[in-house]
Design a protein around this motif. Sequence first.
Motif, mmCIF file in Angstrom:
data_model
loop_
_atom_site.group_PDB
_atom_site.id
_atom_site.type_symbol
_atom_site.label_atom_id
_atom_site.label_comp_id
_atom_site.label_asym_id
_atom_site.label_seq_id
_atom_site.Cartn_x
_atom_site.Cartn_y
_atom_site.Cartn_z
ATOM 1 N N TYR A 37 -25.341 2.511 -6.644
ATOM 2 C CA TYR A 37 -25.856 3.404 -7.632
ATOM 3 C C TYR A 37 -25.005 4.708 -7.319
ATOM 4 O O TYR A 37 -24.597 4.638 -6.083
ATOM 5 N N ARG A 38 -25.192 5.693 -8.221
ATOM 6 C CA ARG A 38 -24.507 7.111 -7.844
ATOM 7 C C ARG A 38 -25.281 8.133 -8.418
ATOM 8 O O ARG A 38 -25.979 7.783 -9.535
ATOM 9 N N GLN A 39 -25.111 9.240 -7.701
ATOM 10 C CA GLN A 39 -25.848 10.493 -8.436
ATOM 11 C C GLN A 39 -24.860 11.692 -8.084
ATOM 12 O O GLN A 39 -24.295 11.939 -7.146
ATOM 13 N N ARG A 45 -29.698 9.502 -10.541
ATOM 14 C CA ARG A 45 -29.098 8.520 -10.279
ATOM 15 C C ARG A 45 -28.789 7.470 -11.144
ATOM 16 O O ARG A 45 -29.846 7.220 -12.002
ATOM 17 N N TYR A 94 -24.744 5.110 -3.429
ATOM 18 C CA TYR A 94 -25.897 4.487 -2.615
ATOM 19 C C TYR A 94 -25.888 3.265 -2.818
ATOM 20 O O TYR A 94 -25.563 2.680 -3.934
ATOM 21 N N TRP A 104 -32.881 1.453 0.016
ATOM 22 C CA TRP A 104 -31.757 2.381 -0.206
ATOM 23 C C TRP A 104 -31.013 2.745 1.088
ATOM 24 O O TRP A 104 -31.569 2.892 2.282
ATOM 25 N N GLY A 107 -26.340 6.795 1.642
ATOM 26 C CA GLY A 107 -25.243 7.509 0.772
ATOM 27 C C GLY A 107 -23.946 7.732 1.502
ATOM 28 O O GLY A 107 -23.997 8.210 2.554
#
Length: 114
Positions: A37-39, A45, A94, A104, A107
């Motif tokens: 995932y990315r934010q 996210r 992440y 999780w 990151g």
Amino acid sequence: QVQLVESGGGLVQPGGSLRLSCAASGSIFRIVAMGWYRQAPGKEREVVALMLNNGSTNYADSVKGRFTVSRDNAKNMMYLQMNSLKPEDTAVYYCNAVGRSNYWGQGTQVTVSS
């Protein structure tokens, strides 16, 4: 419990490549799926890539054809090969694992800029 540690982020120019790694430890036998995932700053996210235990994968439309997710079960590792990077790929990435719970990593920052 499952522990996840990402590595491999950094600064790269547009069009460049990076490979992210995620090391899993703990109760990894309970994991049924893993993903990235990315934010980005000011954004929610979002899923980038998912991989089930049967090997099937799913990608966000924005990264299809550029990113590839893979796993090395013998080493308890998951990777995200990112090619043709764009400035809009800049985010904290992440690692995620789904088992008895949702786990999780901390990151890793990816910055795409000239």
